[in-house]
Scaffold this motif. Structure first.
Motif, PDB file in Angstrom:
ATOM      1  N   GLY A 107      -3.303  -1.548   2.841  1.00 17.41           N
ATOM      2  CA  GLY A 107      -2.323  -0.471   2.835  1.00 17.41           C
ATOM      3  C   GLY A 107      -2.460   0.437   4.046  1.00 17.41           C
TER       4      GLY A 107
ATOM      5  N   TRP B 198       6.794   2.885   1.159  1.00 19.80           N
ATOM      6  CA  TRP B 198       5.349   2.842   0.929  1.00 19.80           C
ATOM      7  C   TRP B 198       4.614   3.747   1.914  1.00 19.80           C
TER       8      TRP B 198
ATOM      9  N   GLU C  25       2.492   7.366   1.329  1.00 19.17           N
ATOM     10  CA  GLU C  25       1.110   7.582   1.737  1.00 19.17           C
ATOM     11  C   GLU C  25       0.988   8.802   2.648  1.00 19.17           C
TER      12      GLU C  25
ATOM     13  N   SER D 250       3.654  -1.269  -2.931  1.00 13.81           N
ATOM     14  CA  SER D 250       2.810  -0.234  -3.511  1.00 13.81           C
ATOM     15  C   SER D 250       3.072  -0.133  -5.002  1.00 13.81           C
TER      16      SER D 250
ATOM     17  N   SER E 155       5.087   3.137  -5.427  1.00 19.16           N
ATOM     18  CA  SER E 155       5.489   3.522  -4.064  1.00 19.16           C
ATOM     19  C   SER E 155       6.399   4.852  -3.953  1.00 19.16           C
TER      20      SER E 155
END
Length: 423
Positions: free
Chosen positions: A45, A71, A75, A394, A397
């Motif tokens: 990731g 995704w 993050e 994800s 996500s």
């Protein structure tokens, strides 16, 4: 070449996107950029790469489809929670639909060729802020109160969702069961049903989904099936006003960006006489569009028609009285009887392409306020069903003023909406 870039570009590559294209892009980026600036998303990731550059000024390149973009944005939300400046995100479109890349003028597709020029385009890109939305789901809702002075009552008889049978509605339980992030769009009905069937078939028989042409053929097959109308299954309010749902509507789409399902523009561009305003990626508004069939979607993609404009607003409440197919940014699932609340969840920092990208499909440079038409969709032998979706890997996500309205206008125009640059 890296010495010519003002700020480091940290690239995240979904090596499963675009067939073998993702792997080729990864290999070539590793030859152009320092190794600590290139990451394969599949094993670990994006968190390691983002944390490595936190506190510095840098730009992010997401190489993949719309799911990959979502995704990486999620993050960034998790990691940059303090006063650290959020890095702007550019997109190398490697997915099938690539609606966010189209909206930000990075094109409909990309190859591994001329990556150096592509990185220079990132360096020259302009920053825009992208509205983000949160979908909160509350199980087993009661009907919404009608909006004054009057509203259309919904039929209490169950709709013919034979393919989506489930337990009947039960007593109200005001429990927030789930939340999802929306960057592109949320939809229920016919289009989501096609996406669900495609997703289930691809999971069961992956060997039958090895090429873009095969995927389009499957979309055509699923899209030819008749979908149930939604008027008896849903109740909709936008900015606390009840929106009547015509019996002809088989899908409802809530748009954050103008591009949908691989380049379609269902909202179009309202003219000066319209009661609606053009859509924008950073106006704090959602556009709500009704679709009457999968064939209607096809005519929108062919730029013959547009969707039925139902409303614009800042706050949406949707009650589903029976199970319906739904999707967020291409991720399909069956939405049970629930009250879904769509609310603004801040903004993301994006980069829009400020000059033609030599390796993208027809992605001209947009003037600040009058962008050109969107780049054409990738070739599809079944042009009338170019429904394209990407699935995230994800697990999870201040706006301009518009007026919320409920009148359905006739649908004939189709133009690109503006992107408002950030100062």
């Amino acid at each position: 070449m890296q010495n010519n870039i003002k700020e480091p570009v940290v690239a995240f590559v979904n090596t499963k996107s675009g067939g073998q294209q993702g792997k080729l892009v990864l290999e070539k980026l590793l030859r152009i950029l320092p190794r600590n600036q290139v990451y394969d998303l599949i094993p670990n990731g994006p968190s390691a790469g983002l944390n490595a550059f936190k506190g510095q000024r840098f730009k992010v390149l997401a190489c993949g489809g719309d799911g990959t973009v979502g995704w990486v944005l999620s993050e960034i939300d998790k990691i940059f929670t303090d006063d650290s400046p959020r890095p702007p995100l550019a997109i190398m479109p490697l997915g099938t639909g690539n609606d966010m890349a189209r909206t930000m003028y990075w094109g409909a597709s990309h190859s591994a060729k001329k990556l150096s020029s592509f990185l220079e385009s990132i360096d020259a890109g302009r920053i825009v802020h992208l509205d983000r939305w949160q979908l909160s789901f509350f199980v087993d809702p009661t009907p919404l109160p009608p909006s004054p002075p009057s509203s259309s009552s919904l039929s209490s008889s169950p709709p013919p969702f034979a393919a989506l049978e489930a337990a009947p509605p039960v007593e109200m339980m005001e429990i927030e069961t789930e939340m999802k992030q929306m960057n592109n769009y949320f939809s229920i009905g016919a289009d989501a049903q096609v996406a669900m069937q495609f997703h289930e078939a691809r999971e069961a028989h992956p060997h039958k989904f090895q090429s873009r042409v095969q995927n389009y053929a499957w979309y055509m097959r699923f899209g030819l099936q008749k979908a149930a109308p939604l008027h008896a299954a849903v109740q909709l309010q936008v900015d606390h006003r009840t929106i009547p749902i015509s019996p002809a509507i088989e899908a409802i789409v809530f748009l954050n960006i103008p591009s949908y399902a691989g380049g379609s523009r269902p909202w179009g561009r309202p003219n000066a006489k319209s009661q609606y305003a053009p859509s924008s990626v950073n106006d704090g508004m959602i556009e709500v569009v009704g679709l009457t069939s999968n064939f209607h979607i096809a005519t929108i993609h062919a730029k013959v028609k547009r969707g039925l404009r139902l409303a614009q607003g800042r706050h949406v409440t949707l009650v589903t009285r029976y199970p319906v197919a739904a999707q967020v940014d291409g991720e399909p699932w069956i939405l049970p009887p629930a009250r879904t609340v769509i609310s603004h969840a801040g903004t993301g920092v994006m980069l829009t392409n400020d000059k033609p990208c030599p390796s993208s499909a027809a992605s001209p440079s947009p003037p600040p306020l009058s962008p050109p038409p969107p780049s054409p969709p990738p070739f599809c032998p079944f042009f009338f069903l170019p429904l394209t979706f990407s699935f995230p890997l994800s697990p999870s996500s201040l706006p301009t003023t518009k007026t919320t309205t409920t009148t359905i206008e006739n649908f004939s125009d189709n133009h690109s909406p503006p992107i408002t640059p950030s100062n």
